[in-house]
Design a protein around this motif. Structure first.
Motif, short mmCIF file in Angstrom:
data_model
loop_
_atom_site.label_atom_id
_atom_site.label_comp_id
_atom_site.label_asym_id
_atom_site.label_seq_id
_atom_site.Cartn_x
_atom_site.Cartn_y
_atom_site.Cartn_z
N ILE A 183 67.08 23.21 53.04
CA ILE A 183 65.93 22.71 52.26
C ILE A 183 65.28 21.52 52.96
O ILE A 183 64.05 21.38 52.97
N THR A 184 66.09 20.66 53.58
CA THR A 184 65.53 19.51 54.31
C THR A 184 64.58 19.97 55.40
O THR A 184 63.46 19.44 55.53
N VAL A 185 65.00 20.95 56.19
CA VAL A 185 64.16 21.43 57.28
C VAL A 185 62.90 22.11 56.74
O VAL A 185 61.79 21.91 57.28
N ILE A 186 63.04 22.88 55.67
CA ILE A 186 61.88 23.55 55.08
C ILE A 186 60.87 22.54 54.57
O ILE A 186 59.66 22.66 54.83
N VAL A 187 61.34 21.55 53.84
CA VAL A 187 60.43 20.53 53.29
C VAL A 187 59.78 19.74 54.41
O VAL A 187 58.57 19.48 54.38
N ARG A 188 60.54 19.37 55.40
CA ARG A 188 59.99 18.61 56.53
C ARG A 188 58.92 19.40 57.28
O ARG A 188 57.97 18.82 57.80
N SER A 189 59.09 20.70 57.33
CA SER A 189 58.17 21.51 58.13
C SER A 189 56.85 21.82 57.43
O SER A 189 55.93 22.33 58.05
N GLY A 190 56.74 21.51 56.15
CA GLY A 190 55.49 21.86 55.49
C GLY A 190 55.11 21.03 54.29
O GLY A 190 53.96 20.61 54.16
N VAL A 191 56.06 20.75 53.42
CA VAL A 191 55.72 20.11 52.15
C VAL A 191 55.60 18.61 52.26
O VAL A 191 54.67 17.99 51.77
N ALA A 192 56.55 17.97 52.91
CA ALA A 192 56.56 16.51 53.03
C ALA A 192 57.23 16.13 54.34
O ALA A 192 57.95 16.93 54.96
N VAL A 193 57.00 14.89 54.76
CA VAL A 193 57.56 14.41 56.02
C VAL A 193 59.08 14.34 55.92
O VAL A 193 59.79 14.75 56.83
N GLU A 194 59.58 13.79 54.83
CA GLU A 194 61.02 13.61 54.65
C GLU A 194 61.52 14.46 53.49
O GLU A 194 61.02 14.34 52.38
N GLY A 195 62.48 15.35 53.77
CA GLY A 195 62.93 16.26 52.74
C GLY A 195 64.33 16.03 52.24
O GLY A 195 64.82 16.79 51.39
N VAL A 196 65.01 15.01 52.74
CA VAL A 196 66.42 14.80 52.40
C VAL A 196 66.62 14.57 50.91
O VAL A 196 67.47 15.19 50.27
N SER A 197 65.85 13.67 50.33
CA SER A 197 66.01 13.35 48.91
C SER A 197 65.74 14.56 48.03
O SER A 197 66.50 14.84 47.08
N TYR A 198 64.68 15.30 48.34
CA TYR A 198 64.36 16.49 47.56
C TYR A 198 65.45 17.54 47.70
O TYR A 198 65.80 18.23 46.73
N ALA A 199 66.00 17.67 48.90
CA ALA A 199 67.04 18.67 49.13
C ALA A 199 68.30 18.36 48.32
O ALA A 199 68.87 19.24 47.67
N ILE A 200 68.72 17.10 48.35
CA ILE A 200 69.92 16.72 47.61
C ILE A 200 69.71 16.87 46.11
O ILE A 200 70.58 17.38 45.39
N LEU A 201 68.54 16.46 45.63
CA LEU A 201 68.25 16.58 44.20
C LEU A 201 68.29 18.05 43.75
O LEU A 201 68.89 18.38 42.72
N PHE A 202 67.66 18.92 44.53
CA PHE A 202 67.63 20.34 44.18
C PHE A 202 69.04 20.93 44.17
O PHE A 202 69.42 21.67 43.26
N MET A 203 69.84 20.59 45.18
CA MET A 203 71.19 21.13 45.25
C MET A 203 72.09 20.53 44.17
O MET A 203 73.01 21.21 43.69
N ASN A 204 71.82 19.29 43.74
CA ASN A 204 72.54 18.72 42.60
C ASN A 204 72.40 19.61 41.38
O ASN A 204 73.36 19.83 40.62
N LEU A 205 71.20 20.14 41.18
CA LEU A 205 70.94 20.98 40.01
C LEU A 205 71.69 22.31 40.09
O LEU A 205 71.96 22.93 39.06
N LEU A 206 72.03 22.73 41.30
CA LEU A 206 72.72 24.01 41.47
C LEU A 206 74.24 23.88 41.45
O LEU A 206 74.94 24.90 41.49
N VAL A 207 74.74 22.65 41.41
CA VAL A 207 76.19 22.45 41.48
C VAL A 207 76.97 23.22 40.41
O VAL A 207 77.99 23.84 40.71
N PRO A 208 76.53 23.23 39.13
CA PRO A 208 77.28 24.01 38.13
C PRO A 208 77.40 25.48 38.50
O PRO A 208 78.46 26.11 38.27
N HIS A 209 76.36 26.05 39.09
CA HIS A 209 76.39 27.46 39.48
C HIS A 209 77.29 27.66 40.70
O HIS A 209 78.02 28.66 40.79
N ILE A 210 77.25 26.71 41.63
CA ILE A 210 78.13 26.77 42.81
C ILE A 210 79.58 26.69 42.37
O ILE A 210 80.44 27.43 42.87
#
Length: 307
Positions: free
Chosen positions: A264-291
């Motif tokens: 997700i970090t690489v995807i966000v960096r390549s198009g949506v925003a310059v820095e994608g680390v925060s968005y990537a961690i937040l999104f994956m936090n939401l998936l933790v129960p399913h993981i």
């Protein structure tokens, strides 16, 4: 002989580690990068760190009293949240915009942590959520940086300006504009190794996170060293993605989590925003129960309940 057998519920393995001792180790691991941020950005970094830590502790006390929770400032979790939030902020907010650090602390502690029940009940990392709220609410202020050792304001970071060419030494020591704690890659790695040696974190999430960013960057024609050493990859992968509360407990789950963060970090960096680390961690936090649901091993003799 059978009369001497004792039957008790789990857990059967105990550890001397406590929440406060774990948080103290995290604080110790962040001290080198925090101290060096003050060397790079002077009083501005010191002010941001002080305001974030003090605000988080005060909001912790206030929220615990309002919500009827036990006051938990002694476990040092609020200090860790304040320190992590501070290291994710630009030095330019010190001064007339220092109130933004207080707002971020309020979001992290009062809303994200205590409104959901306190430590152990928040479903996303408080510091990450606070940084994103500030970034979305105040994009101009949050993307203005001071160059190290000067008062020159710049909006260009290595990620946002492809024409910026940095040496390996500059990348490792962070002598360029950015959030005050994300640029000292070498010191962040040293802090991470300290946590691994102490047994506080496992290397699975940092390795899969950083490795996937490097590999995907290489596949897409970029510079993997530049990609993992610039921006917040190291700070996020080592100190924020490994948060006990908001990351998986199983080894397979940790690997999936780290891999997802990197992709997700690489995807966000390549198009949506310059820095994608925060968005990537937040999104994956939401998936933790399913993981967790798909990776936690079933107890021996477990049978699915009848529908």
């Amino acid at each position: 002989m059978t009369n001497k057998l004792i039957v008790s519920s789990s857990p059967h393995i105990h550890t001397p580690d406590t929440t406060s001792s774990i948080m103290l180790d995290v604080i110790v691991s962040l001290l080198p990068a925090s101290a060096f941020s003050i060397v790079l950005f002077g009083w501005r970094a010191a002010l941001i760190i002080a305001v974030c830590v003090i605000s988080c502790v005060l909001f912790e006390v206030l929220a615990c009293k309002l919500f009827g929770h036990d006051i938990t400032i002694r476990d040092l979790s609020a200090v860790v949240t304040g320190l992590l939030l501070a290291l994710n902020l630009p030095s330019s907010i010190a001064g007339k915009n220092i109130w933004m650090a207080v707002v971020g602390s309020f979001v992290a502690i009062f809303i994200v942590k205590q409104m959901f029940g306190g430590l152990g009940h928040n479903f996303v990392n408080p510091a990450i959520a606070a940084r994103i709220v500030l970034l979305v609410s105040f994009p101009v202020q949050m993307t203005r940086y001071y160059a190290p050792f000067s008062n020159a304001v710049t909006e260009a970071t290595p990620l946002s300006n492809p024409q910026v060419h940095l040496t390996l030494k500059e990348l490792l020591f962070g002598t360029y504009g950015g959030s005050i704690g994300e640029t000292s890659v070498l010191l962040l790695v040293i802090g991470g190794l300290y946590l691994m040696i102490r047994g506080i974190i496992k290397p699975i999430i940092p390795v899969t996170f950083i490795g996937s960013v490097a590999l995907l960057t290489l596949i897409t024609g970029g510079d993997p060293i530049f990609s993992i050493c610039s921006g917040g990859v190291m700070l996020g992968a080592i100190f924020m993605a490994t948060d006990y509360v908001t990351s998986p407990t199983t080894n397979l789950g940790k690997a999936i989590f780290g891999l997802g963060c990197g992709i997700i970090t690489v995807i966000v960096r390549s198009g949506v925003a310059v820095e994608g680390v925060s968005y990537a961690i937040l999104f994956m936090n939401l998936l933790v129960p399913h993981i967790e649901r798909i990776t936690v091993r079933k107890p021996f003799g477990w049978e699915a309940p009848e529908k």
